[in-house]
Scaffold this motif. Sequence first.
Motif, mmCIF file in Angstrom:
data_model
loop_
_atom_site.group_PDB
_atom_site.id
_atom_site.type_symbol
_atom_site.label_atom_id
_atom_site.label_comp_id
_atom_site.label_asym_id
_atom_site.label_seq_id
_atom_site.Cartn_x
_atom_site.Cartn_y
_atom_site.Cartn_z
ATOM 1 N N VAL A 166 -7.438 10.724 6.857
ATOM 2 C CA VAL A 166 -7.910 9.660 5.785
ATOM 3 C C VAL A 166 -8.751 10.444 4.799
ATOM 4 C CG1 VAL A 166 -9.363 7.496 5.574
ATOM 5 C CG2 VAL A 166 -7.778 7.748 7.323
ATOM 6 N N VAL A 219 -8.030 10.815 0.798
ATOM 7 C CA VAL A 219 -8.888 10.193 0.101
ATOM 8 C C VAL A 219 -9.154 10.996 -1.080
ATOM 9 C CG1 VAL A 219 -11.035 9.146 -0.336
ATOM 10 C CG2 VAL A 219 -9.917 8.433 1.267
ATOM 11 N N ILE A 246 -3.166 0.363 1.732
ATOM 12 C CA ILE A 246 -4.107 1.426 0.751
ATOM 13 C C ILE A 246 -3.420 1.130 -0.446
ATOM 14 C CG2 ILE A 246 -4.130 3.795 0.407
ATOM 15 C CD1 ILE A 246 -3.703 4.065 3.475
ATOM 16 N N TYR A 253 1.426 6.202 7.251
ATOM 17 C CA TYR A 253 0.445 5.602 8.095
ATOM 18 C C TYR A 253 0.993 4.467 8.733
ATOM 19 C CZ TYR A 253 -0.970 2.207 4.252
ATOM 20 O OH TYR A 253 -1.213 1.032 3.470
ATOM 21 N N PHE A 262 -4.272 2.861 8.920
ATOM 22 C CA PHE A 262 -5.071 1.712 7.964
ATOM 23 C C PHE A 262 -6.353 1.314 8.927
ATOM 24 C CE2 PHE A 262 -5.862 -2.753 6.935
ATOM 25 C CZ PHE A 262 -5.846 -2.464 5.565
ATOM 26 N N TRP A 300 -8.790 3.815 7.520
ATOM 27 C CA TRP A 300 -9.149 3.886 6.066
ATOM 28 C C TRP A 300 -10.099 2.604 5.932
ATOM 29 C CZ3 TRP A 300 -6.809 6.296 2.031
ATOM 30 C CH2 TRP A 300 -7.036 5.938 0.949
ATOM 31 N N LEU A 316 -13.390 2.335 2.707
ATOM 32 C CA LEU A 316 -12.391 2.844 1.537
ATOM 33 C C LEU A 316 -11.836 1.317 1.081
ATOM 34 C CD1 LEU A 316 -11.019 5.929 2.795
ATOM 35 C CD2 LEU A 316 -12.679 5.500 1.162
ATOM 36 N N PHE A 319 -9.038 -1.454 -0.026
ATOM 37 C CA PHE A 319 -7.833 -1.597 0.318
ATOM 38 C C PHE A 319 -7.571 -3.194 -0.239
ATOM 39 C CE2 PHE A 319 -10.660 -3.438 3.655
ATOM 40 C CZ PHE A 319 -9.975 -4.968 3.672
#
Length: 158
Positions: A34, A38, A65, A93, A123, A126, A131, A133
């Motif tokens: 991840v 990113v 994402i 992913y 996910f 993430w 982060l 989404f």
Amino acid sequence: MTAITVNPVLRVAPAAPAEAAAHFRAALAFHTDVSDVVAALAAGGDPGFVVVDSRSTEAWDQGHIPGAVHLPTALVREQAAHLLDRSVPVVTYCWGPGCNGAARAALALAELGYPVKEMLGGFEYWVREGLEFETLQGRERRAPEPLTAPADAGDCGC
């Protein structure tokens, strides 16, 4: 005579450094994480890869994402050519570490001739790393979990 105690870590000796280097180099050819995804996306411009969410439509709607392509594992063989360029590497992913959907999607894509890596953590990580989404309701973000992301730093320093 003194008995030599071998602990569980060293019961099987570590590989020779050259063998270890080859193994870890190969592992990095198959996986990313991840944090690296990113960083590549945040750098701006074309990251040189496309992110593919291999989960169901219900999972995609629950959250995905931003910018990812939705291509459920079960549909890879019939839809990949319509959604992906074979010359662009793919990062797959799924839900998270307990799900092998991203690996199955990566296998199907590789068998179709796509260069592919699996994003470790999926996910779940993430979201756990705080982060942004997307859901059907719009964009969301949760606070980073301190066991999965540094609380006071921009990145983990890996």
